[in-house]
Design an enzyme around this catalytic site. Structure first.
Site, PDB file in Angstrom:
ATOM      1  N   CYS A  23       0.817  -1.214   0.000  1.00  0.00           N
ATOM      2  CA  CYS A  23       0.000   0.000   0.000  1.00  0.00           C
ATOM      3  C   CYS A  23       0.849   1.262   0.000  1.00  0.00           C
ATOM      4  O   CYS A  23       0.477   2.264  -0.631  1.00  0.00           O
ATOM      5  CB  CYS A  23      -0.952  -0.008   1.190  1.00  0.00           C
ATOM      6  SG  CYS A  23      -0.130  -0.054   2.798  1.00  0.00           S
TER       7      CYS A  23
ATOM      8  N   HIS B 261      -2.369   0.699   6.981  1.00  0.00           N
ATOM      9  CA  HIS B 261      -2.665   1.030   5.589  1.00  0.00           C
ATOM     10  C   HIS B 261      -2.248   2.468   5.312  1.00  0.00           C
ATOM     11  O   HIS B 261      -2.130   3.285   6.232  1.00  0.00           O
ATOM     12  CB  HIS B 261      -4.163   0.842   5.310  1.00  0.00           C
ATOM     13  CG  HIS B 261      -4.531   0.858   3.867  1.00  0.00           C
ATOM     14  ND1 HIS B 261      -3.912   0.073   2.931  1.00  0.00           N
ATOM     15  CD2 HIS B 261      -5.469   1.582   3.190  1.00  0.00           C
ATOM     16  CE1 HIS B 261      -4.445   0.282   1.745  1.00  0.00           C
ATOM     17  NE2 HIS B 261      -5.391   1.211   1.873  1.00  0.00           N
TER      18      HIS B 261
ATOM     19  N   ASP C  10      -8.028   6.011  -2.486  1.00  0.00           N
ATOM     20  CA  ASP C  10      -7.217   4.854  -2.101  1.00  0.00           C
ATOM     21  C   ASP C  10      -6.732   4.160  -3.370  1.00  0.00           C
ATOM     22  O   ASP C  10      -7.467   3.367  -3.982  1.00  0.00           O
ATOM     23  CB  ASP C  10      -8.034   3.891  -1.250  1.00  0.00           C
ATOM     24  CG  ASP C  10      -7.158   2.826  -0.586  1.00  0.00           C
ATOM     25  OD1 ASP C  10      -5.992   2.707  -0.987  1.00  0.00           O
ATOM     26  OD2 ASP C  10      -7.649   2.127   0.319  1.00  0.00           O
TER      27      ASP C  10
END
Length: 710
Positions: free
Chosen positions: A452, A496, A511
């Protein structure tokens, strides 16, 4: 005939006095049985702390205790009465070397963890030189402190369970240590342990009553300084590979209890943490000073209330679901006030909740959040600082400018970047290669493998290169409901990173990882990784019965912390209100508590007296005499019968030889004869036994008389 003066002179000659002091010196020496009990006590209190210490320190401390017990056994086999002795100067030098080693290991010495490690070894060093009773008393005091030190690291129910054997053995060691050194040289371990356990059980009701009723302070009187050791969790920086290593841990970051509402769906579980705006080409970091003055987000969107139990992170960040719409409040049955100013610093303009100091102890707070993915920008300065790019990653910047020429619209450009991540052969993996010089260029054009943090970093660089203000938000995404406890667990493996872009005066959450691995947001990171990826057990979707067992144990620990560890001033006041104690004056409550404690103590005394009466009268009288003589310095050996013991007592105190002979003969007939319980002879023997024992002086007088006669 010798005169009276000559008799006194002979009796109190210097040589006689010297010999008279020799038994006192023996009494002051620890017996092998007492040393074994002290060794068992040190092992029992050291094992719970050993798991929190470096391996070398833990092994050294336990090895010192073991070495002393081995040497004790060696001396007993060889009949060495003096025993093995280590010079005090050698032990002092050894302690200094250990202190220097601990200083080198931790990098500092004045702090909680190195001090506990040093105490751990000092207990073993002191046991190595223990000879006198005062050494045993000091070791017992050190052991009592060592019982507490594991709770400075963990206050779970498991830590309490590990401390329980040490508490029982501590009571048994005090029982053995309080007796004369030459008393009960041989004996089993069960009797002292049984007496200690009985005392603990008898004291539990009073301890529970004081726990609930003794007034608690609103704030602790003192606190321990925070150590400088690192802890697992998010930090104020992010670089390639950081989240990859963090995700391999299934430690709990925090737990969440939702106030009577269903938890939000997984796609809306964004737990906001540090916001990173500064970028040097490799590492992202927060602003040097937080800009306070942020306004809690308020809108017509759905608002949710919840309570967070945050684990220590050594960072000053409090986590909130999406956007906080209220300041955090002290958690408890009544949340009628904001968080203490000593804990909560404020809300920044980028919607970060900042504590005044790093979180070094579990923190429980309640707040409300607005479930939305955007909020208005509060300053034009935000746009300027979130456009800065260093002169690095040239291929990514060139690609961004080329893509920008084809899509001048900001929203269209963002969608184009997301389509690029989705259409090209990008791989979401826990094992990306190591990116060193130009990490974004290498990720975008060479390997296209990342986690991520790689996608968020590349996405923000692409937006800034196209003139769109953007930044990285780190935190946690997801969370798993514990079906046993009814709360949500957010683990370090849920860490994250995502992005925020400034569009039309509002910061919008984007995202980029979801463009590559949509299941990461919907079902957690474990569902989006390929086979063979090193996923922690408790983060797996198919953890099986081991994971179910872990969730049950976590719910037990959470209940322990909620109802015992976190039983603070607010929760106590709420309990008192529920029990209507506020209707009574303080002196009335005190009298009631003291009366309840007195009644319990009286009940214990009655119970002990009834047990004593249930015993045979002759046995009760005999045990009383044995205890009296043991306190006088003549304990009964386990193999001695009543006649042999009475003869030895008569030899020790010849002035009471007739009394001891009557006692021994009467008890032997009562104990081993065939007299019926209702016979007159039995009643006469019991009367003789009672009268003879009553004729003996007290233990202190017997001891003085023995010293005078010696």
């Amino acid at each position: 005939m010798m005169t009276a003066d000559a008799t006194r002179s002979a009796r109190f000659s210097p040589s006689r006095l010297f010999r008279a002091h020799r038994p006192h010196a023996a009494v002051d020496t620890l017996s092998p049985r007492q040393l074994r009990w002290l060794g068992a006590l040190l092992v029992a209190v050291a094992l719970p702390q050993a798991v929190h210490l470096p391996l070398g320190i833990a092994v050294l401390g336990l090895a010192l205790v073991g070495a002393r017990l081995v040497l004790l056994q060696h001396d007993l086999r060889r009949g060495n009465a003096r025993g093995w002795h280590v010079p005090s100067w050698a032990l002092a030098v050894f302690a200094i070397l250990v202190a220097l080693a601990i200083r080198r290991w931790y990098g500092y010495f004045i702090g909680r963890e190195p001090s506990i490690a040093f105490l751990f070894v000092l207990c073993g060093i002191k046991f190595l030189e223990a000879r006198a009773r005062r050494d045993g008393t000091l070791i017992a005091c050190l052991a009592a402190f060592m019982l507490i030190t594991p709770f400075l690291t963990s206050q779970t129910m498991g830590a309490a369970a590990l401390a329980l054997p040490g508490i029982v053995i501590f009571g048994g060691a005090l029982d053995v240590l309080a007796r004369p050194a030459h008393a009960a040289v041989t004996g089993n371990w069960s009797a002292p342990l049984r007496r200690a356990a009985m005392l603990i059980v008898q004291g539990l009701p009073i301890a529970a009553m004081l726990f609930f009723m003794f007034p608690r302070l609103a704030a602790p009187l003192w606190g321990l300084p925070a150590d400088r050791s690192a802890r697992t969790g998010l930090s104020d920086t992010m670089e390639p590979g950081m989240f990859t290593s963090l995700t391999l841990s299934d430690e709990v970051a925090f737990r969440v209890e939702f106030d009577g509402l269903a938890p939000p769906p997984p796609s809306q579980r964004y737990w906001r943490g540090p916001v990173l705006s500064r970028y040097d080409g490799r590492t992202w970091s927060v602003a040097p000073l937080p800009v306070l003055g942020g306004t809690p987000t308020a809108s017509s969107a759905k608002t949710i209330s919840y309570t967070v139990t945050l684990e220590p992170s050594n960072q000053p960040y409090l986590f909130a679901l999406d956007l906080p719409s209220s300041a955090p409040r002290v958690a408890g049955p009544t949340t009628d006030g904001p968080a203490a100013p000593s804990i909560f610093l404020g809300l920044t303009r980028d919607q970060q909740l900042i504590a005044r100091a790093p979180i070094t102890q579990p923190l429980r707070y309640t707040l409300q959040s607005t479930l939305r993915d955007r909020y208005p920008s509060s300053s034009n300065f935000d746009a300027r600082i979130n456009l800065r790019l260093p002169d690095r990653n040239p291929r990514t910047i060139a690609f961004a400018r080329s893509l920008r020429e084809r899509t001048p619209d900001d929203a269209g450009y963002i969608n184009a970047v997301l389509r690029h991540f989705n259409a090209e052969q990008f791989v979401y993996t826990l094992g990306p290669p190591l990116y060193e010089n130009e990490p974004v260029d290498q990720f975008m054009f060479d390997t296209r493998r990342g986690f991520c943090e790689h996608y968020a970093s590349a996405f923000v660089v692409l937006l800034r290169a196209a003139g769109i203000p953007a930044r990285i938000v780190t935190g946690y995404q997801g969370g798993e409901m514990n079906p046993t406890g009814g709360y949500m667990i957010v683990r370090q493996s849920d860490a994250h990173a995502w992005a925020e872009a400034l569009l039309d005066g509002q910061w919008v959450r984007v995202d980029p990882t979801a463009a590559v691995a949509p299941s990461r947001v919907e079902r957690g990171f474990a569902s989006s990784l390929g086979a063979g990826e090193p996923i922690p057990l408790l983060a797996r979707l198919d953890g099986g019965w081991l994971k179910d067992l872990g969730l049950v144990w976590d719910s037990v620990n959470h209940a322990w912390r909620s109802h015992v560890v976190d039983f603070n001033y607010q929760r106590q006041r709420a309990l008192w209100r529920n029990l209507s104690f506020d209707l009574f004056a303080p002196w009335q409550v005190v009298v009631a508590v003291m009366s309840a404690a007195g009644l319990w103590g009286a009940a214990m005394l009655v119970w002990m007296a009834s047990r004593r009466r249930r015993k045979e009268r002759a046995l009760v009288l005999w045990e009383d005499m044995c205890r009296r003589l043991a306190r006088a310095g003549l304990p009964r050996q386990s193999h001695e019968g009543p006649l042999a013991f009475s003869q030895r007592a008569a030899a020790r105190w010849p002035q009471f030889a007739i009394v001891f002979a009557a006692i021994g003969e009467a008890y032997a007939k009562l104990r081993y004869g065939s007299l019926s319980p209702e016979s007159r002879d039995r009643a006469a023997l019991i009367a003789t036994l009672e009268h003879s024992i009553g004729a003996l002086p007290s233990s202190s007088r017997l001891r003085g008389g023995a010293a005078a006669d010696a």
